[in-house]
Design a protein around this motif. Structure first.
Motif, PDB file in Angstrom:
ATOM      1  N   SER A 124      62.595  -8.221  56.857  1.00  0.00           N
ATOM      2  CA  SER A 124      62.966  -7.063  57.674  1.00  0.00           C
ATOM      3  C   SER A 124      63.925  -7.429  58.797  1.00  0.00           C
ATOM      4  N   VAL A 125      63.884  -8.666  59.267  1.00  0.00           N
ATOM      5  CA  VAL A 125      64.782  -9.131  60.331  1.00  0.00           C
ATOM      6  C   VAL A 125      65.315 -10.489  59.912  1.00  0.00           C
ATOM      7  N   GLY A 126      66.589 -10.726  60.175  1.00  0.00           N
ATOM      8  CA  GLY A 126      67.196 -12.000  59.819  1.00  0.00           C
ATOM      9  C   GLY A 126      67.075 -13.015  60.940  1.00  0.00           C
ATOM     10  N   GLY A 127      67.358 -14.269  60.596  1.00  0.00           N
ATOM     11  CA  GLY A 127      67.319 -15.317  61.598  1.00  0.00           C
ATOM     12  C   GLY A 127      67.314 -16.683  60.949  1.00  0.00           C
ATOM     13  N   SER A 128      67.103 -17.689  61.765  1.00  0.00           N
ATOM     14  CA  SER A 128      67.089 -19.071  61.295  1.00  0.00           C
ATOM     15  C   SER A 128      65.654 -19.597  61.286  1.00  0.00           C
ATOM     16  N   ARG A 129      65.503 -20.844  60.782  1.00  0.00           N
ATOM     17  CA  ARG A 129      64.230 -21.554  60.847  1.00  0.00           C
ATOM     18  C   ARG A 129      63.085 -20.738  60.219  1.00  0.00           C
ATOM     19  N   VAL A 130      63.232 -20.447  58.940  1.00  0.00           N
ATOM     20  CA  VAL A 130      62.195 -19.712  58.213  1.00  0.00           C
ATOM     21  C   VAL A 130      60.911 -20.529  58.152  1.00  0.00           C
ATOM     22  N   ARG A 131      59.795 -19.866  58.424  1.00  0.00           N
ATOM     23  CA  ARG A 131      58.468 -20.451  58.247  1.00  0.00           C
ATOM     24  C   ARG A 131      57.662 -19.507  57.379  1.00  0.00           C
ATOM     25  N   VAL A 132      56.814 -20.058  56.529  1.00  0.00           N
ATOM     26  CA  VAL A 132      55.870 -19.228  55.793  1.00  0.00           C
ATOM     27  C   VAL A 132      54.460 -19.552  56.279  1.00  0.00           C
ATOM     28  N   ARG A 133      53.577 -18.563  56.175  1.00  0.00           N
ATOM     29  CA  ARG A 133      52.187 -18.760  56.560  1.00  0.00           C
ATOM     30  C   ARG A 133      51.320 -18.639  55.314  1.00  0.00           C
ATOM     31  N   VAL A 134      50.563 -19.689  55.029  1.00  0.00           N
ATOM     32  CA  VAL A 134      49.677 -19.686  53.872  1.00  0.00           C
ATOM     33  C   VAL A 134      48.238 -19.591  54.355  1.00  0.00           C
ATOM     34  N   SER A 135      47.405 -18.969  53.519  1.00  0.00           N
ATOM     35  CA  SER A 135      46.071 -18.597  53.989  1.00  0.00           C
ATOM     36  C   SER A 135      45.007 -18.904  52.945  1.00  0.00           C
ATOM     37  N   ASN A 136      43.925 -19.493  53.427  1.00  0.00           N
ATOM     38  CA  ASN A 136      42.699 -19.650  52.656  1.00  0.00           C
ATOM     39  C   ASN A 136      41.566 -18.918  53.373  1.00  0.00           C
ATOM     40  N   ALA A 137      41.922 -17.765  53.965  1.00  0.00           N
ATOM     41  CA  ALA A 137      40.999 -17.051  54.844  1.00  0.00           C
ATOM     42  C   ALA A 137      39.703 -16.675  54.152  1.00  0.00           C
ATOM     43  N   PHE A 138      39.747 -16.380  52.865  1.00  0.00           N
ATOM     44  CA  PHE A 138      38.548 -15.939  52.159  1.00  0.00           C
ATOM     45  C   PHE A 138      38.018 -16.995  51.193  1.00  0.00           C
ATOM     46  N   GLY A 139      38.589 -18.210  51.244  1.00  0.00           N
ATOM     47  CA  GLY A 139      38.123 -19.291  50.382  1.00  0.00           C
ATOM     48  C   GLY A 139      36.808 -19.874  50.865  1.00  0.00           C
ATOM     49  N   ASP A 140      36.037 -20.422  49.932  1.00  0.00           N
ATOM     50  CA  ASP A 140      34.785 -21.086  50.302  1.00  0.00           C
ATOM     51  C   ASP A 140      34.819 -22.581  49.987  1.00  0.00           C
ATOM     52  N   ARG A 141      36.032 -23.101  49.672  1.00  0.00           N
ATOM     53  CA  ARG A 141      36.224 -24.534  49.411  1.00  0.00           C
ATOM     54  C   ARG A 141      37.676 -24.868  49.707  1.00  0.00           C
ATOM     55  N   PRO A 142      38.025 -26.157  49.805  1.00  0.00           N
ATOM     56  CA  PRO A 142      39.408 -26.511  50.127  1.00  0.00           C
ATOM     57  C   PRO A 142      40.399 -26.002  49.077  1.00  0.00           C
ATOM     58  N   LEU A 143      41.561 -25.593  49.550  1.00  0.00           N
ATOM     59  CA  LEU A 143      42.678 -25.158  48.713  1.00  0.00           C
ATOM     60  C   LEU A 143      43.797 -26.181  48.877  1.00  0.00           C
ATOM     61  N   VAL A 144      44.265 -26.759  47.783  1.00  0.00           N
ATOM     62  CA  VAL A 144      45.333 -27.751  47.836  1.00  0.00           C
ATOM     63  C   VAL A 144      46.602 -27.146  47.254  1.00  0.00           C
ATOM     64  N   ILE A 145      47.607 -26.961  48.109  1.00  0.00           N
ATOM     65  CA  ILE A 145      48.924 -26.528  47.665  1.00  0.00           C
ATOM     66  C   ILE A 145      49.752 -27.792  47.478  1.00  0.00           C
ATOM     67  N   GLY A 146      50.030 -28.131  46.229  1.00  0.00           N
ATOM     68  CA  GLY A 146      50.676 -29.399  45.919  1.00  0.00           C
ATOM     69  C   GLY A 146      52.153 -29.423  46.220  1.00  0.00           C
ATOM     70  N   SER A 147      52.813 -28.289  46.129  1.00  0.00           N
ATOM     71  CA  SER A 147      54.226 -28.197  46.502  1.00  0.00           C
ATOM     72  C   SER A 147      54.545 -26.746  46.801  1.00  0.00           C
ATOM     73  N   ALA A 148      55.544 -26.548  47.666  1.00  0.00           N
ATOM     74  CA  ALA A 148      55.925 -25.196  48.074  1.00  0.00           C
ATOM     75  C   ALA A 148      57.426 -25.163  48.316  1.00  0.00           C
ATOM     76  N   TYR A 149      58.056 -24.092  47.849  1.00  0.00           N
ATOM     77  CA  TYR A 149      59.498 -23.913  47.988  1.00  0.00           C
ATOM     78  C   TYR A 149      59.780 -22.463  48.362  1.00  0.00           C
ATOM     79  N   THR A 150      60.935 -22.238  48.974  1.00  0.00           N
ATOM     80  CA  THR A 150      61.398 -20.874  49.169  1.00  0.00           C
ATOM     81  C   THR A 150      62.883 -20.811  48.874  1.00  0.00           C
ATOM     82  N   GLY A 151      63.288 -19.721  48.213  1.00  0.00           N
ATOM     83  CA  GLY A 151      64.685 -19.519  47.858  1.00  0.00           C
ATOM     84  C   GLY A 151      65.010 -18.043  47.811  1.00  0.00           C
ATOM     85  N   LEU A 152      66.243 -17.736  47.476  1.00  0.00           N
ATOM     86  CA  LEU A 152      66.676 -16.349  47.359  1.00  0.00           C
ATOM     87  C   LEU A 152      66.529 -15.900  45.917  1.00  0.00           C
TER      88      LEU A 152
END
Length: 419
Positions: A71-99
């Motif tokens: 909705s708004v442009g800018g620099s330094r993109v960050r993503v927020r990942v969530s295990n808010a409803f998990g009951d055990r560890p969540l392992v994200i082995g790799s993460a990418y973002t592109g257009l």
């Protein structure tokens, strides 16, 4: 997932609109404490968000390519990942973002690796929420970002947003780094583990969060077209480059209520995580209540407005403003009755006249039929007499006083109007 299966998934999620979604398994106090501990990046403004809920059993060794609109442009993109409803560890082995170019295919050369405290993988404890490190470069407003998350290890409840009304993609194995779409044969209608994206705008504007239920979530708007009313609001703000508010975060959950869990945690229970923890927020549009009223649980205008007051007080204490939106008519929906409509009318009068909110968005006045004010105007009715169609969504966004979104902090009362 086939197109038919995709539609079945969306239809299942919409049961929440009728108050049939299961209660979440995480206690409200636990969710609030998790959200309060989430760090907010300096200078960041939320450009996209979707409120998390519990989505069933979480498989391992799976890549999700999640399509979201900025909705708004800018620099330094960050993503927020969530295990808010998990009951055990969540392992994200790799993460990418592109257009996103089309479907699951990305613009060549745009897919970049995300890191978390410098590491290429991240482990989220049960209930944990984490931001990625910022990426260099700029992102334009109105872009389709594709966030690819390879979930190496999961299990138990998955965290995500069920009714995305946006086609994303999934596949077995780790294909997060790939820009081609060949591996992504499965279409999905939900967002998994991703609940927010932020940028550093220059100059730094603020953001608005729309706190609501299935109407805010966009049910009955056209899938893959970004025609929810918060999307129309984002486009209006983008056409005003001098506006001090540019970011729009959608915190709608189908079936959501103010006072009780049902379609997701109640608005009171999820306020910290889904609204106040997002960066750069100046104003909250509070548009909830119809699910409380039509649930036939003896909710009165007094109890519902007390719930509103608790939300308003917490938002004001955080130095932000509240735009109160009136509850839409829903005569013709199976749960409508005159007693509930009387509660709705009393609640709307309180929103308009109590002075508790800083501005009013009178959605009821804009969308109701002049011939039967207890019904939606047919041209705005999505067909079920509760949810507006694309035209109704646009009319709602067009009715908001954009000046009322530019909160100066502390809950300053403004006169409402149209812009």
């Amino acid at each position: 997932m086939s197109g038919a299966a995709h539609r079945i998934l969306i239809a299942a999620v919409t049961l929440a609109a009728a108050g049939l979604a299961p209660a979440t398994g995480l206690a409200p106090a636990q969710a609030s404490s998790v959200a309060a501990a989430t760090p907010v990046p300096d200078r960041s403004v939320v450009t996209w968000a979707a409120s998390a809920d519990r989505l069933g059993e979480a498989p391992s060794d799976r890549t999700y390519r999640l399509v979201v609109r900025t909705s708004v442009g800018g620099s330094r993109v960050r993503v927020r990942v969530s295990n808010a409803f998990g009951d055990r560890p969540l392992v994200i082995g790799s993460a990418y973002t592109g257009l996103r170019k089309s479907g699951a295919r990305l613009v060549a050369g745009s897919n970049r690796r995300l890191r978390f405290d410098g590491a290429t993988s991240v482990t989220l404890a049960p209930g944990e929420i984490r931001y990625s490190d910022p990426l260099p470069g700029r992102t334009v407003a109105g872009s389709d970002l594709a966030v690819s998350l390879y979930v190496r290890t999961a299990g138990g409840p998955a965290t995500g947003h069920g009714m995305a009304l946006q086609t994303s993609y999934a596949t077995a194995g780790d294909h997060a780094a790939e820009e081609q779409d060949g591996a992504y044969s499965e279409q999905i209608g939900s967002w998994f583990y991703l609940d927010a994206v932020s940028v550093d705008p220059d100059p730094v504007p603020g953001a608005v969060v729309t706190l609501g239920d299935s109407i805010t979530d966009g049910w009955q708007s056209t899938t893959d077209k970004n025609l929810r009313w918060p999307d129309f609001l984002a486009r209006r703000l983008h056409r005003m480059p001098d506006s001090t508010v540019q970011g729009v975060a959608n915190a709608g959950i189908s079936g959501n209520r103010v006072l009780a869990d049902g379609g997701g945690q109640s608005a009171l229970a999820r306020l910290d995580r889904d609204v106040l923890s997002l960066p750069g927020v100046r104003t909250v549009v509070l548009f909830e209540g119809v699910n409380d009223i039509k649930s036939h649980t003896d909710v009165t205008a007094a109890t519902l407005t007390e719930g509103y007051r608790r939300i308003i007080d917490r938002v004001h204490a955080a130095g932000k403003c509240v735009v109160g939106a009136t509850v839409l008519p829903y005569k013709g929906w199976s749960e409508w009755d005159p007693q509930g409509d009387a509660v709705r009318a009393e609640v709307n009068e309180w929103i308009r006249t109590s002075g508790a909110v800083d501005a009013v968005a009178d959605f009821d006045k804009v969308l109701r039929s002049p011939y039967d004010p207890q019904r939606l105007l047919p041209t705005f009715d999505g067909g079920d007499h509760l949810h507006p169609d694309d035209k109704g969504m646009e009319a709602m966004a067009d009715s908001i006083d954009l000046g009322a979104l530019a909160c100066e902090g502390g809950g300053r009362v403004r006169a409402a109007g149209n812009a």
